[in-house]
Design an enzyme around this catalytic site. Structure first.
Site, PDB file in Angstrom:
ATOM      1  N   ASN A 205      48.444  23.858  12.477  1.00 31.93           N
ATOM      2  CA  ASN A 205      48.014  22.834  11.591  1.00 31.93           C
ATOM      3  C   ASN A 205      47.444  21.566  11.974  1.00 31.93           C
ATOM      4  O   ASN A 205      47.460  20.404  11.250  1.00 31.93           O
ATOM      5  CB  ASN A 205      49.689  22.221  10.707  1.00 31.93           C
ATOM      6  CG  ASN A 205      50.202  23.481   9.957  1.00 31.93           C
ATOM      7  OD1 ASN A 205      49.564  24.269   9.570  1.00 31.93           O
ATOM      8  ND2 ASN A 205      51.356  23.127   9.887  1.00 31.93           N
ATOM      9  N   CYS A 206      46.590  21.855  12.907  1.00 27.37           N
ATOM     10  CA  CYS A 206      45.859  20.666  13.467  1.00 27.37           C
ATOM     11  C   CYS A 206      44.364  21.125  13.394  1.00 27.37           C
ATOM     12  O   CYS A 206      44.047  22.136  13.607  1.00 27.37           O
ATOM     13  CB  CYS A 206      45.893  20.513  15.193  1.00 27.37           C
ATOM     14  SG  CYS A 206      47.602  19.746  15.508  1.00 27.37           S
ATOM     15  N   PHE A 207      43.766  20.104  13.144  1.00 24.22           N
ATOM     16  CA  PHE A 207      42.228  20.175  12.895  1.00 24.22           C
ATOM     17  C   PHE A 207      41.402  20.227  14.108  1.00 24.22           C
ATOM     18  O   PHE A 207      41.735  19.791  14.942  1.00 24.22           O
ATOM     19  CB  PHE A 207      41.811  18.990  12.046  1.00 24.22           C
ATOM     20  CG  PHE A 207      42.110  19.125  10.482  1.00 24.22           C
ATOM     21  CD1 PHE A 207      42.040  20.171   9.606  1.00 24.22           C
ATOM     22  CD2 PHE A 207      43.277  18.414  10.105  1.00 24.22           C
ATOM     23  CE1 PHE A 207      42.479  20.266   8.373  1.00 24.22           C
ATOM     24  CE2 PHE A 207      43.887  18.239   8.921  1.00 24.22           C
ATOM     25  CZ  PHE A 207      43.651  19.177   8.049  1.00 24.22           C
TER      26      PHE A 207
END
Length: 111
Positions: free
Chosen positions: A109-111
């Site tokens: 869930n990290c960009f």
């Protein structure tokens, strides 16, 4: 394919620089990964790395930023479990960078 050479051992990395095989990780590999990122690991880094690896062992995933901060606060105290402290140690995206150095997969869930 990217590779990291540590003590005459070639370690395969994915296109973003994360270990392809978690079993390749050890302290020497972590130091080499950190060096590639322009970091020299201190005791403060190591306690975060070990706490992150504990999280992975328990939940079988790398945490995104919010769960990462919360886990560090619960494990090491609120003075260390905050975004500012973690950004100082792991600039940019602390959850992604710490996971990479800890030999864990990229948080989903990290960009």
């Amino acid at each position: 394919m990217q590779c990291l050479t540590v003590l005459d051992k070639t370690i395969p990395l994915d296109k973003e620089g994360y270990l392809k095989q978690l079993s390749d990780w050890d302290q020497t590999v972590a130091e080499a990964l950190a060096e590639q990122e322009g970091l020299e690991l201190s005791d403060r880094h190591w306690e975060i790395i070990h706490a992150l690896r504990d999280f992975y062992q328990q939940f079988e995933q790398s945490p995104a930023m919010r769960p990462f901060v919360k886990h560090i606060a619960n494990s090491l105290g609120k003075d260390k479990g905050n975004s500012i402290y973690l950004m100082q140690l792991f600039p940019g995206s602390p959850a992604k960078l710490a996971a990479k150095i800890a030999g864990l997969p990229r948080p989903t869930n990290c960009f």
